[in-house]
Design a protein around this motif. Structure first.
Motif, PDB file in Angstrom:
ATOM      1  N   HIS A   8      19.769  22.209  35.707  1.00  0.00           N
ATOM      2  CA  HIS A   8      19.008  20.887  35.760  1.00  0.00           C
ATOM      3  C   HIS A   8      18.375  20.416  34.259  1.00  0.00           C
ATOM      4  CE1 HIS A   8      17.993  20.861  40.281  1.00  0.00           C
ATOM      5  NE2 HIS A   8      18.367  22.206  39.752  1.00  0.00           N
ATOM      6  N   GLY A   9      18.788  19.550  33.914  1.00  0.00           N
ATOM      7  CA  GLY A   9      18.152  18.898  32.499  1.00  0.00           C
ATOM      8  C   GLY A   9      18.089  17.429  32.423  1.00  0.00           C
ATOM      9  N   ASP A  10      17.486  17.062  31.181  1.00  0.00           N
ATOM     10  CA  ASP A  10      17.117  15.825  30.872  1.00  0.00           C
ATOM     11  C   ASP A  10      18.493  15.280  30.463  1.00  0.00           C
ATOM     12  OD1 ASP A  10      16.508  13.324  29.891  1.00  0.00           O
ATOM     13  OD2 ASP A  10      14.299  14.182  29.143  1.00  0.00           O
ATOM     14  N   GLU A  11      18.851  14.134  30.900  1.00  0.00           N
ATOM     15  CA  GLU A  11      20.265  13.789  30.198  1.00  0.00           C
ATOM     16  C   GLU A  11      20.020  12.953  28.941  1.00  0.00           C
ATOM     17  OE1 GLU A  11      22.829  12.533  34.278  1.00  0.00           O
ATOM     18  OE2 GLU A  11      21.554  11.051  33.411  1.00  0.00           O
ATOM     19  N   THR A  12      18.739  12.382  28.912  1.00  0.00           N
ATOM     20  CA  THR A  12      18.621  11.609  27.512  1.00  0.00           C
ATOM     21  C   THR A  12      18.488  12.574  26.201  1.00  0.00           C
ATOM     22  OG1 THR A  12      16.048  11.899  27.610  1.00  0.00           O
ATOM     23  CG2 THR A  12      17.208  10.031  28.962  1.00  0.00           C
ATOM     24  N   THR A  50      29.571  14.545  35.306  1.00  0.00           N
ATOM     25  CA  THR A  50      29.368  13.453  34.548  1.00  0.00           C
ATOM     26  C   THR A  50      27.980  12.827  34.536  1.00  0.00           C
ATOM     27  OG1 THR A  50      29.912  12.202  36.515  1.00  0.00           O
ATOM     28  CG2 THR A  50      31.655  12.795  34.944  1.00  0.00           C
ATOM     29  N   ARG A  51      27.527  12.036  33.807  1.00  0.00           N
ATOM     30  CA  ARG A  51      26.168  11.291  33.866  1.00  0.00           C
ATOM     31  C   ARG A  51      25.818  11.101  35.257  1.00  0.00           C
ATOM     32  NH1 ARG A  51      26.676  13.901  30.592  1.00  0.00           N
ATOM     33  NH2 ARG A  51      24.829  14.861  30.821  1.00  0.00           N
ATOM     34  N   SER A  52      24.457  11.160  35.605  1.00  0.00           N
ATOM     35  CA  SER A  52      23.941  10.865  37.075  1.00  0.00           C
ATOM     36  C   SER A  52      24.268   9.219  37.256  1.00  0.00           C
ATOM     37  CB  SER A  52      22.704  10.948  37.326  1.00  0.00           C
ATOM     38  OG  SER A  52      21.930  10.067  36.368  1.00  0.00           O
ATOM     39  N   GLN A  75      18.352  15.847  36.064  1.00  0.00           N
ATOM     40  CA  GLN A  75      19.258  15.913  36.758  1.00  0.00           C
ATOM     41  C   GLN A  75      20.514  16.889  36.798  1.00  0.00           C
ATOM     42  OE1 GLN A  75      19.725  13.013  38.735  1.00  0.00           O
ATOM     43  NE2 GLN A  75      17.762  12.060  37.884  1.00  0.00           N
ATOM     44  N   ILE A  76      21.263  17.061  37.906  1.00  0.00           N
ATOM     45  CA  ILE A  76      21.857  18.492  37.900  1.00  0.00           C
ATOM     46  C   ILE A  76      23.201  17.909  36.767  1.00  0.00           C
ATOM     47  CG2 ILE A  76      23.509  19.855  39.268  1.00  0.00           C
ATOM     48  CD1 ILE A  76      21.733  19.483  41.521  1.00  0.00           C
ATOM     49  N   GLY A  77      23.488  18.897  35.854  1.00  0.00           N
ATOM     50  CA  GLY A  77      24.288  18.774  34.812  1.00  0.00           C
ATOM     51  C   GLY A  77      25.576  19.604  34.729  1.00  0.00           C
ATOM     52  N   GLY A  78      25.574  20.693  35.796  1.00  0.00           N
ATOM     53  CA  GLY A  78      26.359  21.574  35.994  1.00  0.00           C
ATOM     54  C   GLY A  78      26.242  22.593  36.982  1.00  0.00           C
ATOM     55  N   ILE A  79      27.246  23.188  37.153  1.00  0.00           N
ATOM     56  CA  ILE A  79      27.325  24.187  38.279  1.00  0.00           C
ATOM     57  C   ILE A  79      27.968  25.535  38.148  1.00  0.00           C
ATOM     58  CG2 ILE A  79      26.636  22.736  40.280  1.00  0.00           C
ATOM     59  CD1 ILE A  79      29.410  23.214  41.318  1.00  0.00           C
ATOM     60  N   TRP A  80      27.972  26.499  38.679  1.00  0.00           N
ATOM     61  CA  TRP A  80      28.492  27.698  38.596  1.00  0.00           C
ATOM     62  C   TRP A  80      28.321  28.300  39.843  1.00  0.00           C
ATOM     63  CZ3 TRP A  80      31.614  29.329  34.743  1.00  0.00           C
ATOM     64  CH2 TRP A  80      31.441  29.054  33.410  1.00  0.00           C
ATOM     65  N   VAL A  81      29.542  28.685  40.699  1.00  0.00           N
ATOM     66  CA  VAL A  81      29.466  29.379  42.000  1.00  0.00           C
ATOM     67  C   VAL A  81      30.054  30.634  41.649  1.00  0.00           C
ATOM     68  CG1 VAL A  81      30.153  29.413  44.296  1.00  0.00           C
ATOM     69  CG2 VAL A  81      29.773  26.990  43.033  1.00  0.00           C
ATOM     70  N   ASP A 103      16.286  22.774  29.737  1.00  0.00           N
ATOM     71  CA  ASP A 103      17.069  23.031  30.823  1.00  0.00           C
ATOM     72  C   ASP A 103      16.363  24.019  31.836  1.00  0.00           C
ATOM     73  OD1 ASP A 103      19.127  21.294  30.296  1.00  0.00           O
ATOM     74  OD2 ASP A 103      20.715  22.832  30.014  1.00  0.00           O
ATOM     75  N   ILE A 104      16.511  24.210  32.942  1.00  0.00           N
ATOM     76  CA  ILE A 104      16.029  24.975  33.925  1.00  0.00           C
ATOM     77  C   ILE A 104      17.461  25.336  34.979  1.00  0.00           C
ATOM     78  CG2 ILE A 104      13.812  24.678  33.857  1.00  0.00           C
ATOM     79  CD1 ILE A 104      14.048  23.251  36.879  1.00  0.00           C
TER      80      ILE A 104
END
Length: 113
Positions: A8-12, A50-52, A75-81, A103-104
Protein backbone atom coordinates in the motif's frame (compact mmCIF):
# COMPACT_ATOMS: atom_id res chain seq x y z
CA UNK A 1 0.84 -21.86 3.70
CA UNK A 2 0.19 -19.16 1.11
CA UNK A 3 0.30 -15.45 1.98
CA UNK A 4 -0.22 -12.33 -0.06
CA UNK A 5 1.98 -9.31 0.61
CA UNK A 6 -0.02 -6.26 -0.50
CA UNK A 7 2.04 -3.10 -0.95
CA UNK A 8 0.00 0.00 0.00
CA UNK A 9 1.36 3.42 -0.83
CA UNK A 10 0.66 6.98 -1.88
CA UNK A 11 0.66 7.10 -5.66
CA UNK A 12 1.52 10.80 -5.70
CA UNK A 13 4.83 10.01 -3.97
CA UNK A 14 5.59 7.26 -6.52
CA UNK A 15 4.64 9.58 -9.38
CA UNK A 16 7.14 12.15 -8.05
CA UNK A 17 10.01 9.65 -8.41
CA UNK A 18 12.39 10.19 -11.28
CA UNK A 19 12.63 7.46 -13.89
CA UNK A 20 15.98 6.45 -12.39
CA UNK A 21 14.40 6.16 -8.92
CA UNK A 22 11.54 4.02 -10.29
CA UNK A 23 14.06 1.81 -12.11
CA UNK A 24 16.09 1.45 -8.90
CA UNK A 25 12.98 0.41 -6.93
CA UNK A 26 11.97 -2.09 -9.65
CA UNK A 27 15.44 -3.63 -9.54
CA UNK A 28 15.30 -3.76 -5.74
CA UNK A 29 12.04 -5.73 -5.99
CA UNK A 30 13.53 -8.11 -8.57
CA UNK A 31 16.44 -8.71 -6.18
CA UNK A 32 14.01 -9.16 -3.28
CA UNK A 33 12.19 -11.85 -5.30
CA UNK A 34 15.49 -13.58 -6.11
CA UNK A 35 16.53 -13.50 -2.44
CA UNK A 36 13.26 -15.14 -1.39
CA UNK A 37 13.69 -17.91 -3.96
CA UNK A 38 17.34 -18.43 -2.99
CA UNK A 39 16.20 -18.78 0.65
CA UNK A 40 13.68 -21.48 -0.23
CA UNK A 41 10.51 -19.39 -0.33
CA UNK A 42 8.12 -20.49 -3.06
CA UNK A 43 7.27 -17.27 -4.90
CA UNK A 44 4.02 -17.98 -6.68
CA UNK A 45 3.54 -14.53 -8.16
CA UNK A 46 4.66 -10.95 -7.90
CA UNK A 47 3.88 -7.79 -9.83
CA UNK A 48 3.63 -4.05 -9.63
CA UNK A 49 0.26 -2.60 -10.53
CA UNK A 50 -0.71 0.27 -12.82
CA UNK A 51 -2.01 3.48 -11.28
CA UNK A 52 -5.39 3.23 -9.56
CA UNK A 53 -7.10 5.43 -12.15
CA UNK A 54 -6.86 2.44 -14.53
CA UNK A 55 -8.85 0.27 -12.08
CA UNK A 56 -12.48 -0.75 -12.52
CA UNK A 57 -14.76 -1.66 -9.63
CA UNK A 58 -17.11 -4.45 -10.63
CA UNK A 59 -20.19 -5.40 -8.67
CA UNK A 60 -22.56 -8.20 -9.70
CA UNK A 61 -25.59 -5.91 -9.73
CA UNK A 62 -24.36 -2.75 -11.44
CA UNK A 63 -22.08 -1.22 -14.04
CA UNK A 64 -18.31 -1.21 -13.69
CA UNK A 65 -17.10 2.03 -12.12
CA UNK A 66 -13.74 3.61 -12.92
CA UNK A 67 -11.23 4.34 -10.22
CA UNK A 68 -9.67 2.89 -7.08
CA UNK A 69 -11.65 1.20 -4.35
CA UNK A 70 -10.32 3.40 -1.57
CA UNK A 71 -11.13 7.03 -0.96
CA UNK A 72 -7.75 7.91 0.56
CA UNK A 73 -4.42 8.41 -1.14
CA UNK A 74 -3.09 4.98 -0.25
CA UNK A 75 -3.64 2.44 -2.99
CA UNK A 76 -2.36 -1.07 -3.61
CA UNK A 77 0.71 -0.69 -5.78
CA UNK A 78 1.97 -4.25 -5.98
CA UNK A 79 1.62 -7.77 -4.71
CA UNK A 80 3.66 -10.85 -3.92
CA UNK A 81 2.06 -14.27 -3.36
CA UNK A 82 4.43 -16.52 -1.42
CA UNK A 83 4.34 -19.93 0.22
CA UNK A 84 6.06 -20.07 3.61
CA UNK A 85 5.66 -22.09 6.81
CA UNK A 86 4.06 -19.44 9.02
CA UNK A 87 2.62 -15.97 9.39
CA UNK A 88 5.79 -14.97 11.26
CA UNK A 89 7.92 -15.98 8.28
CA UNK A 90 5.64 -14.03 5.90
CA UNK A 91 5.94 -10.98 8.18
CA UNK A 92 9.70 -11.37 8.25
CA UNK A 93 9.82 -11.27 4.45
CA UNK A 94 7.48 -8.27 4.37
CA UNK A 95 9.94 -6.38 6.59
CA UNK A 96 12.79 -7.13 4.14
CA UNK A 97 10.88 -5.81 1.13
CA UNK A 98 12.02 -2.58 -0.54
CA UNK A 99 9.76 0.23 0.64
CA UNK A 100 9.04 3.54 -1.07
CA UNK A 101 8.47 6.47 1.31
CA UNK A 102 5.21 6.01 3.20
CA UNK A 103 4.61 2.43 2.03
CA UNK A 104 3.14 -0.21 4.28
CA UNK A 105 2.76 -3.90 3.51
CA UNK A 106 -0.32 -5.88 4.45
CA UNK A 107 0.40 -9.56 5.12
CA UNK A 108 -2.69 -11.70 4.66
CA UNK A 109 -3.08 -15.48 4.57
CA UNK A 110 -4.74 -16.87 1.48
CA UNK A 111 -7.95 -18.79 2.05
CA UNK A 112 -7.27 -22.41 1.10
CA UNK A 113 -10.92 -23.00 0.16
Amino acid sequence: MDFVLLIHGDETLWDAFTEAERDKMAEAHRQFGRSMVESGVIVKYGCGLTRSHAAKLVRPDGPAVAGPYAVGREQIGGIWVIEVQSADEAESWARKMPYAPGDIVEVRPCDPA
